[in-house]
Design a protein around this motif. Structure first.
Motif, PDB file in Angstrom:
ATOM      1  N   VAL A   1       0.786  -1.161   0.114  1.00 28.78           N
ATOM      2  CA  VAL A   1       0.111  -0.033  -0.148  1.00 28.78           C
ATOM      3  C   VAL A   1       0.744   1.160   0.072  1.00 28.78           C
ATOM      4  O   VAL A   1       1.757   1.447   0.821  1.00 28.78           O
ATOM      5  CB  VAL A   1      -0.835  -0.138   1.215  1.00 28.78           C
ATOM      6  CG1 VAL A   1      -1.643   1.305   1.232  1.00 28.78           C
ATOM      7  CG2 VAL A   1      -1.861  -1.056   1.214  1.00 28.78           C
ATOM      8  N   VAL A   2       0.647   2.163  -0.863  1.00 33.01           N
ATOM      9  CA  VAL A   2       1.480   3.284  -1.194  1.00 33.01           C
ATOM     10  C   VAL A   2       0.460   4.811  -0.761  1.00 33.01           C
ATOM     11  O   VAL A   2      -0.502   4.963  -1.358  1.00 33.01           O
ATOM     12  CB  VAL A   2       1.920   3.481  -2.340  1.00 33.01           C
ATOM     13  CG1 VAL A   2       2.710   4.847  -2.535  1.00 33.01           C
ATOM     14  CG2 VAL A   2       2.813   2.312  -2.799  1.00 33.01           C
ATOM     15  N   PRO A   3       0.507   5.321   0.640  1.00 32.47           N
ATOM     16  CA  PRO A   3      -0.073   6.301   0.872  1.00 32.47           C
ATOM     17  C   PRO A   3       0.202   7.500   0.122  1.00 32.47           C
ATOM     18  O   PRO A   3       1.286   7.938  -0.165  1.00 32.47           O
ATOM     19  CB  PRO A   3      -0.154   6.605   2.595  1.00 32.47           C
ATOM     20  CG  PRO A   3       1.171   5.555   2.605  1.00 32.47           C
ATOM     21  CD  PRO A   3       1.477   4.897   1.543  1.00 32.47           C
ATOM     22  N   GLN A   4      -0.936   8.432  -0.234  1.00 33.61           N
ATOM     23  CA  GLN A   4      -0.666   9.697  -0.991  1.00 33.61           C
ATOM     24  C   GLN A   4      -1.453  10.537  -0.401  1.00 33.61           C
ATOM     25  O   GLN A   4      -2.559  10.611  -0.074  1.00 33.61           O
ATOM     26  CB  GLN A   4      -0.805   9.403  -2.393  1.00 33.61           C
ATOM     27  CG  GLN A   4      -0.058   8.461  -3.146  1.00 33.61           C
ATOM     28  CD  GLN A   4      -0.221   8.506  -4.711  1.00 33.61           C
ATOM     29  OE1 GLN A   4      -1.389   8.943  -5.222  1.00 33.61           O
ATOM     30  NE2 GLN A   4       0.678   7.847  -5.499  1.00 33.61           N
ATOM     31  N   GLY A   5      -0.959  12.031  -0.746  1.00 33.02           N
ATOM     32  CA  GLY A   5      -1.677  13.293  -0.552  1.00 33.02           C
ATOM     33  C   GLY A   5      -1.831  13.765  -1.822  1.00 33.02           C
ATOM     34  O   GLY A   5      -2.409  13.249  -2.888  1.00 33.02           O
TER      35      GLY A   5
END
Length: 471
Positions: free
Chosen positions: A82-86
């Motif tokens: 999982v790659v979190p992004q803003g």
């Protein structure tokens, strides 16, 4: 933006695992799940150059904590990264996708939950834009100081992930100093709260600080309690021209040694000044080698500018011009805010370094960067948060020219090496991401790196959260 709940594929692009998609869809609304590869590809990377990015299997845009928990439980059960992004305004590749990952974009979690003038806190979701928070708390006579250059678009979650700074750090400090508490969804989907909403508190290890700057590698921030300050008086700005960067850096040292507390102390070198003029026709003095901007938001800023102006003249300033009002001050600051955009326009592509050195070595950093630019035959402009020694050498190059791209990367590495030689750090506020992994290992040393990896393993034993970043 096109939103799709169906699966599509294009030649050469593997279709998403239907088992993953079905499991995610079971706990998410249809519009929170994007699988069209033309759409998901647009979430593959942030704004950094030379950073590898993979192809995400799916993009999820949750609106609730429960939806984030569902994503993490599913990812853990299926062992999917999982790659979190803003807002993906980062400059180190920290938000870049990995092949087959779930991109977890938090931009839809954008509520300001609470603003408390008594407790001087704001409680926000991670997708709140920095500028929106600043304006909202300003209506209550309060101030959220961290102000990255991308403050009109970057999110609080991204700011926390990279421990962002900004122009005002010299007086007010960086993001880490304003994060009092967090709600974090861990890799296995459990929800953990850290920190507090009180002005004081020292119970247990400071896990809140641990998450600030962790680049989404330890957990997903879903709520933040942020400290606020009273709104300061309107600041006034002074511009001082210098015949050398060494003289400008000497002025910085004199100002700080003299006990002054500027709200802003920024430096632009000749290359940056000319780039800003070319872009915005602002009429900045192109004959000068360095322009120093100093600002005060004290009860009597004009008096402070007089005192600092005298120190600049003593250091060799050729001209000192204090702004007379807020409008003139804003015009000067606009030039500084345009620096990175203007340098990008020089060649079309930039690599923005983020080396922070002790203030006493600031002149060595700028002079060394100029030597590196000459060595590689490149345009490298430097703008800096001079008051805290945080420099942004910006390498301008043509990405379509392989030789120039190679020289750009080599010069970037030499600049980081120079920063470490001067007792500095490879990143003051942009983070490590993909771009500086090798250099983080050099800065930390083997023991430090081993302990950081142990922390990562404790929070994320399956290494699912933002894999390939930091180390």
């Amino acid at each position: 933006m096109i939103m799709s709940s169906g699966t599509h594929s294009t030649p050469g692009t593997p279709a998403p695992d239907p088992g993953l998609i079905d499991r995610l869809r079971a706990g998410l609304p249809a519009d929170a799940l994007l699988t069209d590869p033309d759409v998901t590809a647009s979430y593959a990377n942030d704004m950094a150059s030379f950073c590898a990015a993979g192809t995400p299997a799916v993009v999820v845009l949750p609106r609730t904590v429960e939806q984030v928990q569902h994503v993490m439980r599913t990812a853990t059960e299926l062992r999917v990264p999982v790659v979190p992004q803003g807002a993906r305004t980062g400059l180190s590749g920290a938000a870049n996708a990995s092949d087959g990952c779930v991109v977890l974009s938090l931009v839809k979690m954008d509520r300001i939950i609470e603003i408390s003038p008594v407790d001087r806190i704001a409680v926000v979701e991670p997708g709140v834009v920095n500028a929106a928070l600043s304006r909202a708390v300003g209506e209550h006579g309060l101030y959220y100081p961290p102000d990255p250059s991308s403050w009109e678009t970057c999110t609080i979650g991204g700011n926390i992930g990279t421990a962002s700074g900004g122009l005002c750090c010299v007086k007010y400090g960086v993001t880490a100093e304003y994060v009092l508490g967090l709600d974090v969804v861990l890799a296995d989907g459990r929800l953990m709260s850290t920190g507090r909403r009180t002005a004081k508190g020292v119970a247990g290890y400071d896990l809140t600080r641990l998450f600030v700057g962790s680049e989404g590698s330890l957990g997903i921030v879903v709520r933040a309690i942020l400290a606020l300050k009273p709104q300061p008086p309107q600041q006034l700005v002074l511009a001082a021209e210098f015949g050398s960067t060494a003289a400008a850096c000497d002025a910085v040292c004199r100002i700080m040694e003299g006990g002054h507390g500027p709200s802003l102390l920024e430096l632009m070198d000749r290359t940056t000044i000319r780039a800003v003029n070319a872009l915005a026709h602002m009429g900045l003095p192109e004959t000068t080698e360095a322009l120093l901007l100093a600002a005060f938001d004290t009860p009597d800023p004009a008096a402070d500018l007089v005192a600092v102006g005298a120190l600049c003249e003593a250091a060799g300033a050729t001209q000192v011009v204090p702004a007379e009002d807020a409008a003139e001050s804003e015009l000067l600051l606009q030039a500084r805010r345009l620096s990175l955009t203007a340098l990008e326009a020089v060649k079309g592509t930039t690599m923005i370094d983020d080396v922070c050195v002790p203030r006493s070595r600031l002149a060595d950093m700028l002079d060394g960067t100029e030597r590196i630019a000459d060595k590689y035959g490149l345009t490298i402009g430097v703008c800096a948060h001079a008051g805290d020694g945080n420099t942004h050498p910006t390498v301008c190059f043509d990405a379509a020219d392989p030789d120039e791209s190679r020289r750009a990367r080599e010069s970037f590495d030499e600049i980081m090496a120079l920063g470490l030689e001067l007792g500095g750090t490879i990143t003051g506020e942009h983070g490590v991401g993909v771009l500086k992994k090798e250099w983080l290992a050099r800065e930390l040393g083997p023991v430090g790196l081993e302990m950081q990896r142990a922390v990562k393993a404790a929070f994320d034993p399956h290494h699912l959260l933002n894999p390939g970043k930091l180390f």
